[in-house]
Design a protein around this motif. Structure first.
Motif, mmCIF file in Angstrom:
data_model
loop_
_atom_site.group_PDB
_atom_site.id
_atom_site.type_symbol
_atom_site.label_atom_id
_atom_site.label_comp_id
_atom_site.label_asym_id
_atom_site.label_seq_id
_atom_site.Cartn_x
_atom_site.Cartn_y
_atom_site.Cartn_z
ATOM 1 N N GLN A 42 0.821 -1.204 0.000
ATOM 2 C CA GLN A 42 0.000 0.000 0.000
ATOM 3 C C GLN A 42 0.861 1.263 0.000
ATOM 4 O OE1 GLN A 42 -2.519 -0.747 3.384
ATOM 5 N NE2 GLN A 42 -4.221 -1.401 2.084
ATOM 6 N N ASP A 43 1.992 1.243 0.681
ATOM 7 C CA ASP A 43 2.917 2.385 0.658
ATOM 8 C C ASP A 43 3.427 2.638 -0.758
ATOM 9 O OD1 ASP A 43 2.683 2.907 3.340
ATOM 10 O OD2 ASP A 43 4.527 1.867 3.903
ATOM 11 N N THR A 44 3.767 1.575 -1.459
ATOM 12 C CA THR A 44 4.273 1.705 -2.823
ATOM 13 C C THR A 44 3.202 2.273 -3.750
ATOM 14 O OG1 THR A 44 5.771 -0.140 -2.467
ATOM 15 C CG2 THR A 44 5.311 0.458 -4.744
ATOM 16 N N VAL A 45 1.982 1.760 -3.652
ATOM 17 C CA VAL A 45 0.889 2.248 -4.490
ATOM 18 C C VAL A 45 0.546 3.692 -4.140
ATOM 19 C CG1 VAL A 45 -1.547 1.910 -5.079
ATOM 20 C CG2 VAL A 45 -0.034 -0.052 -4.918
ATOM 21 N N GLY A 46 0.579 4.027 -2.865
ATOM 22 C CA GLY A 46 0.320 5.399 -2.451
ATOM 23 C C GLY A 46 1.345 6.369 -3.020
ATOM 24 N N SER A 47 2.595 5.967 -3.047
ATOM 25 C CA SER A 47 3.645 6.801 -3.620
ATOM 26 C C SER A 47 3.434 6.975 -5.124
ATOM 27 C CB SER A 47 5.012 6.172 -3.350
ATOM 28 O OG SER A 47 6.029 6.953 -3.917
ATOM 29 N N GLY A 81 -2.164 3.178 -15.179
ATOM 30 C CA GLY A 81 -3.318 2.536 -14.551
ATOM 31 C C GLY A 81 -3.967 3.335 -13.438
ATOM 32 N N ILE A 82 -3.442 4.511 -13.136
ATOM 33 C CA ILE A 82 -3.994 5.360 -12.079
ATOM 34 C C ILE A 82 -4.799 6.477 -12.742
ATOM 35 C CG2 ILE A 82 -3.441 6.886 -10.158
ATOM 36 C CD1 ILE A 82 -0.845 5.270 -9.802
ATOM 37 N N SER A 83 -6.037 6.627 -12.324
ATOM 38 C CA SER A 83 -6.903 7.663 -12.867
ATOM 39 C C SER A 83 -6.608 8.993 -12.180
ATOM 40 C CB SER A 83 -8.368 7.278 -12.653
ATOM 41 O OG SER A 83 -9.212 8.300 -13.085
ATOM 42 N N VAL A 84 -6.357 10.038 -12.992
ATOM 43 C CA VAL A 84 -6.023 11.355 -12.463
ATOM 44 C C VAL A 84 -7.023 12.366 -13.020
ATOM 45 C CG1 VAL A 84 -4.252 13.139 -12.244
ATOM 46 C CG2 VAL A 84 -3.580 10.741 -12.404
ATOM 47 N N ALA A 85 -7.768 13.005 -12.127
ATOM 48 C CA ALA A 85 -8.719 14.043 -12.525
ATOM 49 C C ALA A 85 -8.098 15.407 -12.222
ATOM 50 C CB ALA A 85 -10.026 13.890 -11.767
ATOM 51 N N VAL A 108 -6.437 14.987 -8.582
ATOM 52 C CA VAL A 108 -6.767 13.890 -7.668
ATOM 53 C C VAL A 108 -6.471 12.583 -8.392
ATOM 54 C CG1 VAL A 108 -8.561 12.778 -6.316
ATOM 55 C CG2 VAL A 108 -8.560 15.268 -6.567
ATOM 56 N N ALA A 109 -5.547 11.805 -7.845
ATOM 57 C CA ALA A 109 -5.194 10.509 -8.413
ATOM 58 C C ALA A 109 -5.813 9.416 -7.556
ATOM 59 C CB ALA A 109 -3.680 10.339 -8.459
ATOM 60 N N SER A 110 -6.458 8.445 -8.194
ATOM 61 C CA SER A 110 -7.081 7.355 -7.439
ATOM 62 C C SER A 110 -6.876 6.032 -8.166
ATOM 63 C CB SER A 110 -8.575 7.621 -7.237
ATOM 64 O OG SER A 110 -9.223 7.725 -8.476
ATOM 65 N N LEU A 111 -6.812 4.991 -7.373
ATOM 66 C CA LEU A 111 -6.642 3.636 -7.893
ATOM 67 C C LEU A 111 -7.524 2.710 -7.084
ATOM 68 C CD1 LEU A 111 -5.059 1.714 -9.792
ATOM 69 C CD2 LEU A 111 -3.405 1.451 -7.964
ATOM 70 N N GLY A 112 -8.358 1.941 -7.747
ATOM 71 C CA GLY A 112 -9.254 1.013 -7.073
ATOM 72 C C GLY A 112 -10.618 1.634 -6.851
ATOM 73 N N ALA A 113 -11.492 0.873 -6.246
ATOM 74 C CA ALA A 113 -12.853 1.333 -5.971
ATOM 75 C C ALA A 113 -12.931 1.855 -4.544
ATOM 76 C CB ALA A 113 -13.848 0.186 -6.170
ATOM 77 N N ALA A 114 -13.603 2.994 -4.394
ATOM 78 C CA ALA A 114 -13.743 3.591 -3.061
ATOM 79 C C ALA A 114 -14.442 2.613 -2.123
ATOM 80 C CB ALA A 114 -14.529 4.889 -3.142
ATOM 81 N N GLY A 115 -13.937 2.498 -0.921
ATOM 82 C CA GLY A 115 -14.513 1.609 0.078
ATOM 83 C C GLY A 115 -13.895 0.228 0.109
ATOM 84 N N THR A 116 -13.015 -0.078 -0.840
ATOM 85 C CA THR A 116 -12.349 -1.376 -0.828
ATOM 86 C C THR A 116 -11.011 -1.258 -0.113
ATOM 87 O OG1 THR A 116 -11.280 -0.982 -2.962
ATOM 88 C CG2 THR A 116 -13.435 -2.060 -3.006
ATOM 89 N N GLN A 117 -10.458 -2.399 0.225
ATOM 90 C CA GLN A 117 -9.227 -2.420 1.011
ATOM 91 C C GLN A 117 -8.045 -1.822 0.243
ATOM 92 O OE1 GLN A 117 -8.007 -6.297 2.255
ATOM 93 N NE2 GLN A 117 -6.547 -5.511 3.728
ATOM 94 N N GLY A 118 -7.977 -2.010 -1.060
ATOM 95 C CA GLY A 118 -6.840 -1.540 -1.832
ATOM 96 C C GLY A 118 -7.009 -0.154 -2.421
ATOM 97 N N TYR A 119 -8.040 0.581 -2.009
ATOM 98 C CA TYR A 119 -8.291 1.908 -2.576
ATOM 99 C C TYR A 119 -7.243 2.906 -2.106
ATOM 100 C CZ TYR A 119 -10.640 6.287 -3.691
ATOM 101 O OH TYR A 119 -10.950 7.525 -4.179
#
Length: 130
Positions: A42-47, A81-85, A108-119
Motif C-alpha cells: 500500500q505504501d508503494t501504491v500510495g507513492s 493505470g492510475i486515474s487522475v482528474a 486527484v489521483a485514485s486507484l481502485g474502488a472507493a470503500g475497498t481495502q486496496g483503494y
C-alpha cells in the motif's frame, strides 16, 4: 521412587499446552507477516498515486500557463493505470484598475474502488496568478 497417583499424565497435559501455545504463536507470526507485506504494498501504491497526481498537476498548470483562464473542461488522465482528474477554478478580482486572475488547479489521483481495502487516493493543488 514410585510416582504418586496425582503425578500420572502430567507430561501429556504439559505437552498439549505447549503445542497449543506454539501453534498460537505461529498463527500470530503469519498474521503479522501478512499485515507487513500488505502495508508495504500500500505504501508503494500510495507513492505512485502521489506522483501521478503531481504529473497531472504539472500538466494542468502547463495547459493554463499560456491562457489567463482555465482550460475548457476538467480532464481525466490515466497514468500507469492510475486515474487522475485535473480540475481548474478561476477567480478574477480587480486591484488598482487591473484585473488579476487566480487559477487554482487540483489533481486527484485514485486507484481502485472507493470503500475497498486496496483503494488509494492522493490529491495535490497549486494556484497561479495571471
Amino acid at each position: 521412587m514410585k510416582p504418586t497417583r496425582h503425578q500420572k499424565g502430567f507430561a501429556a497435559v504439559a505437552a498439549v499446552f505447549l503445542v497449543v501455545v506454539l501453534a498460537a504463536l505461529g498463527g500470530y507470526m503469519v498474521s503479522f507477516s501478512n499485515t507487513q507485506q500488505l502495508t508495504s504494498a500500500q505504501d508503494t501504491v500510495g507513492s505512485r498515486a502521489y506522483w501521478a497526481a503531481r504529473a497531472g498537476l504539472e500538466w494542468g498548470v502547463s495547459a493554463g500557463a499560456a491562457a489567463s483562464a482555465c482550460p475548457a473542461a476538467s480532464t481525466t488522465l490515466t497514468i500507469q493505470g492510475i486515474s487522475v482528474a485535473v480540475v481548474c477554478t478561476a477567480t478574477a478580482y480587480t486591484e488598482g484598475g487591473a484585473t488579476i486572475n487566480i487559477l487554482r488547479f487540483t489533481a486527484v489521483a485514485s486507484l481502485g474502488a472507493a470503500g475497498t481495502q486496496g483503494y488509494v487516493e492522493r490529491s495535490v493543488s497549486a494556484s497561479m496568478e495571471r
